[in-house]
Design a protein around this motif. Sequence first.
Motif, PDB file in Angstrom:
ATOM      1  N   ASP A 124      -1.243   5.161  12.567  1.00  0.00           N
ATOM      2  CA  ASP A 124       0.039   4.945  13.605  1.00  0.00           C
ATOM      3  C   ASP A 124      -0.125   3.682  14.131  1.00  0.00           C
ATOM      4  O   ASP A 124       0.894   3.341  14.988  1.00  0.00           O
ATOM      5  CB  ASP A 124      -1.062   5.954  14.766  1.00  0.00           C
ATOM      6  CG  ASP A 124      -0.446   7.511  14.530  1.00  0.00           C
ATOM      7  OD1 ASP A 124       0.501   7.844  13.817  1.00  0.00           O
ATOM      8  OD2 ASP A 124      -1.244   8.357  14.826  1.00  0.00           O
ATOM      9  N   ASN A 125      -0.862   2.720  13.464  1.00  0.00           N
ATOM     10  CA  ASN A 125      -0.890   1.324  13.806  1.00  0.00           C
ATOM     11  C   ASN A 125       0.336   0.668  13.016  1.00  0.00           C
ATOM     12  O   ASN A 125      -0.254   0.575  11.634  1.00  0.00           O
ATOM     13  CB  ASN A 125      -1.957   0.870  13.566  1.00  0.00           C
ATOM     14  CG  ASN A 125      -2.496  -0.719  14.275  1.00  0.00           C
ATOM     15  OD1 ASN A 125      -1.374  -1.313  13.916  1.00  0.00           O
ATOM     16  ND2 ASN A 125      -3.374  -0.900  14.846  1.00  0.00           N
ATOM     17  N   PRO A 126       1.179   0.068  13.385  1.00  0.00           N
ATOM     18  CA  PRO A 126       2.182  -0.339  12.428  1.00  0.00           C
ATOM     19  C   PRO A 126       1.740  -1.703  11.526  1.00  0.00           C
ATOM     20  O   PRO A 126       2.235  -1.866  10.454  1.00  0.00           O
ATOM     21  CB  PRO A 126       3.251  -1.023  13.228  1.00  0.00           C
ATOM     22  CG  PRO A 126       3.161  -0.159  14.796  1.00  0.00           C
ATOM     23  CD  PRO A 126       1.732   0.028  14.807  1.00  0.00           C
ATOM     24  N   LYS A 127       0.698  -2.526  11.847  1.00  0.00           N
ATOM     25  CA  LYS A 127       0.097  -3.561  11.443  1.00  0.00           C
ATOM     26  C   LYS A 127      -0.499  -2.878  10.235  1.00  0.00           C
ATOM     27  O   LYS A 127      -0.675  -3.636   9.109  1.00  0.00           O
ATOM     28  CB  LYS A 127      -0.712  -4.224  12.434  1.00  0.00           C
ATOM     29  CG  LYS A 127      -0.068  -5.189  13.472  1.00  0.00           C
ATOM     30  CD  LYS A 127      -0.684  -5.930  14.077  1.00  0.00           C
ATOM     31  CE  LYS A 127      -0.058  -6.835  15.278  1.00  0.00           C
ATOM     32  NZ  LYS A 127      -0.888  -7.591  16.091  1.00  0.00           N
ATOM     33  N   HIS A 128      -1.391  -2.000  10.215  1.00  0.00           N
ATOM     34  CA  HIS A 128      -2.106  -1.398   9.357  1.00  0.00           C
ATOM     35  C   HIS A 128      -1.069  -0.808   8.214  1.00  0.00           C
ATOM     36  O   HIS A 128      -1.311  -1.009   6.982  1.00  0.00           O
ATOM     37  CB  HIS A 128      -3.118  -0.152   9.784  1.00  0.00           C
ATOM     38  CG  HIS A 128      -4.104  -0.397  10.822  1.00  0.00           C
ATOM     39  ND1 HIS A 128      -5.115   0.168  11.403  1.00  0.00           N
ATOM     40  CD2 HIS A 128      -4.396  -1.841  11.437  1.00  0.00           C
ATOM     41  CE1 HIS A 128      -5.802  -0.389  12.031  1.00  0.00           C
ATOM     42  NE2 HIS A 128      -5.581  -1.892  12.173  1.00  0.00           N
ATOM     43  N   GLU A 129      -0.229  -0.022   8.634  1.00  0.00           N
ATOM     44  CA  GLU A 129       0.591   0.322   7.815  1.00  0.00           C
ATOM     45  C   GLU A 129       1.399  -0.602   6.818  1.00  0.00           C
ATOM     46  O   GLU A 129       1.656  -0.573   5.720  1.00  0.00           O
ATOM     47  CB  GLU A 129       1.779   1.396   8.535  1.00  0.00           C
ATOM     48  CG  GLU A 129       1.305   2.675   8.931  1.00  0.00           C
ATOM     49  CD  GLU A 129       0.941   3.695   7.765  1.00  0.00           C
ATOM     50  OE1 GLU A 129       2.089   3.758   7.010  1.00  0.00           O
ATOM     51  OE2 GLU A 129      -0.075   4.062   7.271  1.00  0.00           O
ATOM     52  N   GLY A 160      -6.188   9.857  -3.730  1.00  0.00           N
ATOM     53  CA  GLY A 160      -5.227  11.235  -3.184  1.00  0.00           C
ATOM     54  C   GLY A 160      -3.989  10.563  -2.843  1.00  0.00           C
ATOM     55  O   GLY A 160      -3.553   9.286  -3.144  1.00  0.00           O
ATOM     56  N   ASP A 161      -3.080  11.379  -2.130  1.00  0.00           N
ATOM     57  CA  ASP A 161      -1.685  11.241  -1.951  1.00  0.00           C
ATOM     58  C   ASP A 161      -1.749  10.046  -0.498  1.00  0.00           C
ATOM     59  O   ASP A 161      -0.425   9.474  -0.529  1.00  0.00           O
ATOM     60  CB  ASP A 161      -1.020  12.436  -1.615  1.00  0.00           C
ATOM     61  CG  ASP A 161      -0.841  13.186  -2.716  1.00  0.00           C
ATOM     62  OD1 ASP A 161      -0.968  12.736  -3.913  1.00  0.00           O
ATOM     63  OD2 ASP A 161      -0.473  14.265  -2.605  1.00  0.00           O
ATOM     64  N   ASP A 162      -2.554  10.015  -0.030  1.00  0.00           N
ATOM     65  CA  ASP A 162      -2.573   9.252   1.330  1.00  0.00           C
ATOM     66  C   ASP A 162      -3.893   8.264   1.232  1.00  0.00           C
ATOM     67  O   ASP A 162      -5.097   8.622   1.330  1.00  0.00           O
ATOM     68  CB  ASP A 162      -2.520   9.946   2.504  1.00  0.00           C
ATOM     69  CG  ASP A 162      -2.536   9.218   3.859  1.00  0.00           C
ATOM     70  OD1 ASP A 162      -2.371   7.859   3.769  1.00  0.00           O
ATOM     71  OD2 ASP A 162      -2.283   9.723   4.690  1.00  0.00           O
ATOM     72  N   PRO A 163      -3.547   7.032   0.982  1.00  0.00           N
ATOM     73  CA  PRO A 163      -4.561   6.100   0.800  1.00  0.00           C
ATOM     74  C   PRO A 163      -5.692   5.937   2.131  1.00  0.00           C
ATOM     75  O   PRO A 163      -6.814   5.615   1.826  1.00  0.00           O
ATOM     76  CB  PRO A 163      -4.129   4.616   0.670  1.00  0.00           C
ATOM     77  CG  PRO A 163      -2.640   5.141  -0.077  1.00  0.00           C
ATOM     78  CD  PRO A 163      -2.292   6.189   0.774  1.00  0.00           C
ATOM     79  N   LYS A 164      -5.222   6.369   3.438  1.00  0.00           N
ATOM     80  CA  LYS A 164      -6.198   6.299   4.414  1.00  0.00           C
ATOM     81  C   LYS A 164      -7.478   6.960   4.384  1.00  0.00           C
ATOM     82  O   LYS A 164      -8.459   6.275   4.913  1.00  0.00           O
ATOM     83  CB  LYS A 164      -5.258   6.794   5.767  1.00  0.00           C
ATOM     84  CG  LYS A 164      -5.049   8.095   5.794  1.00  0.00           C
ATOM     85  CD  LYS A 164      -4.539   8.365   7.201  1.00  0.00           C
ATOM     86  CE  LYS A 164      -4.586   9.938   7.257  1.00  0.00           C
ATOM     87  NZ  LYS A 164      -3.987  10.567   8.770  1.00  0.00           N
ATOM     88  N   THR A 165      -7.355   7.865   3.736  1.00  0.00           N
ATOM     89  CA  THR A 165      -8.685   8.801   3.512  1.00  0.00           C
ATOM     90  C   THR A 165      -9.941   7.950   2.621  1.00  0.00           C
ATOM     91  O   THR A 165     -11.018   8.106   2.950  1.00  0.00           O
ATOM     92  CB  THR A 165      -8.635   9.986   2.914  1.00  0.00           C
ATOM     93  OG1 THR A 165      -7.975   9.567   1.450  1.00  0.00           O
ATOM     94  CG2 THR A 165      -7.639  10.970   3.577  1.00  0.00           C
ATOM     95  N   ASP A 166      -9.090   6.662   1.744  1.00  0.00           N
ATOM     96  CA  ASP A 166     -10.298   6.040   0.880  1.00  0.00           C
ATOM     97  C   ASP A 166     -10.979   4.880   1.835  1.00  0.00           C
ATOM     98  O   ASP A 166     -11.860   4.248   1.283  1.00  0.00           O
ATOM     99  CB  ASP A 166      -9.445   5.752  -0.160  1.00  0.00           C
ATOM    100  CG  ASP A 166      -9.184   6.918  -1.118  1.00  0.00           C
ATOM    101  OD1 ASP A 166      -9.807   7.637  -1.269  1.00  0.00           O
ATOM    102  OD2 ASP A 166      -7.905   6.581  -1.752  1.00  0.00           O
ATOM    103  N   PHE A 167     -10.411   4.644   3.091  1.00  0.00           N
ATOM    104  CA  PHE A 167     -10.797   3.514   3.588  1.00  0.00           C
ATOM    105  C   PHE A 167     -11.887   3.852   4.611  1.00  0.00           C
ATOM    106  O   PHE A 167     -12.400   2.943   5.340  1.00  0.00           O
ATOM    107  CB  PHE A 167      -9.804   2.821   4.508  1.00  0.00           C
ATOM    108  CG  PHE A 167      -8.481   2.034   3.372  1.00  0.00           C
ATOM    109  CD1 PHE A 167      -8.964   1.348   2.816  1.00  0.00           C
ATOM    110  CD2 PHE A 167      -7.347   2.501   3.635  1.00  0.00           C
ATOM    111  CE1 PHE A 167      -8.242   0.655   1.713  1.00  0.00           C
ATOM    112  CE2 PHE A 167      -6.463   1.878   2.652  1.00  0.00           C
ATOM    113  CZ  PHE A 167      -6.927   1.097   1.713  1.00  0.00           C
TER     114      PHE A 167
END
Length: 297
Positions: A124-129, A160-167
């Motif tokens: 939800d953070n635009p900078k992270h995205e 996976g389909d969403d990289p956020k889980t790998d961080f």
Amino acid sequence: MLVRIWQFVYTSLLRPWLKWLLRKTTGTCELQRICSGHKLGATMTTKAEYSLQSSKNKVLRGALETSHENVEEHVDQIMKEKEIKPNSDHLFKANLHICLLQITGYNRLYFCVEHLRKEAFDSDNPKHEAMLLKLWDLLMPTVKLESRITRQWGDIGFQGDDPKTDFRGMGLLGLINLLFFSEKYTAESRQVLSHANHPTLGYSYAIVGINLTEMAYSLLKSGALKPHFYNSVPGPADLKDFHQFYCYLAYEFDKFWVAEEPESIMHFNQYRERFHNMVKTHLQDPDVSLTLTVAGH
């Protein structure tokens, strides 16, 4: 056990006596001998750090915990405490100033790296995205993402389909390292990605990259990176210097992996540990400087 006994005898009995004897015979304190008898770099700064840590004097020990903005003030306090006249030993004052900048800089760098590691990736953070999407564009300039959540992330080594889980393990630090390597060494990062996508010798580029972030972090936390930074950075090391070391790991690990030709990715932990041990061995050299040098940089 014998090593511990010897260390106790040396630090509590022999070392104070030797310091007193050398002070009487040379007319200089231990810090003066260190800062005047060694070239700038890891040897001098490491010895100065040990001398300050081992001191019973609160002024000397306190210098290790100061900020780099107050280093000059602490140098003056140490010179006053050791009765060294400001105009009598300019080399000592200048070199001790550099040593304290490097020592306190390393401590602050660890604090900054730890802060990034603890910061979770927030979709939800635009900078992270924006950073995540920029990573894709740098590594896959001719391929457009079909959507934010897609199997395409597997093409650059996410699980996976969403990289956020790998961080989760390394937080934002893992993404920043990957992005820094791709921005500063774009051609090299794409070359490493091509090796990672090899049909038989391949590995998960992003996952391995995050794993190497953990390696860099653990080396920083243990203090093993001190010789590298003390030799490579003439003042206080900062985040850019840490990211630069990560680039060295990412590039060198790929070379190591390709040269070793592992049978499969199932043996990753074994080769990762061998590479880790190689790096730690390099870091034991007092003249070590593990910098990535490629054409055009």
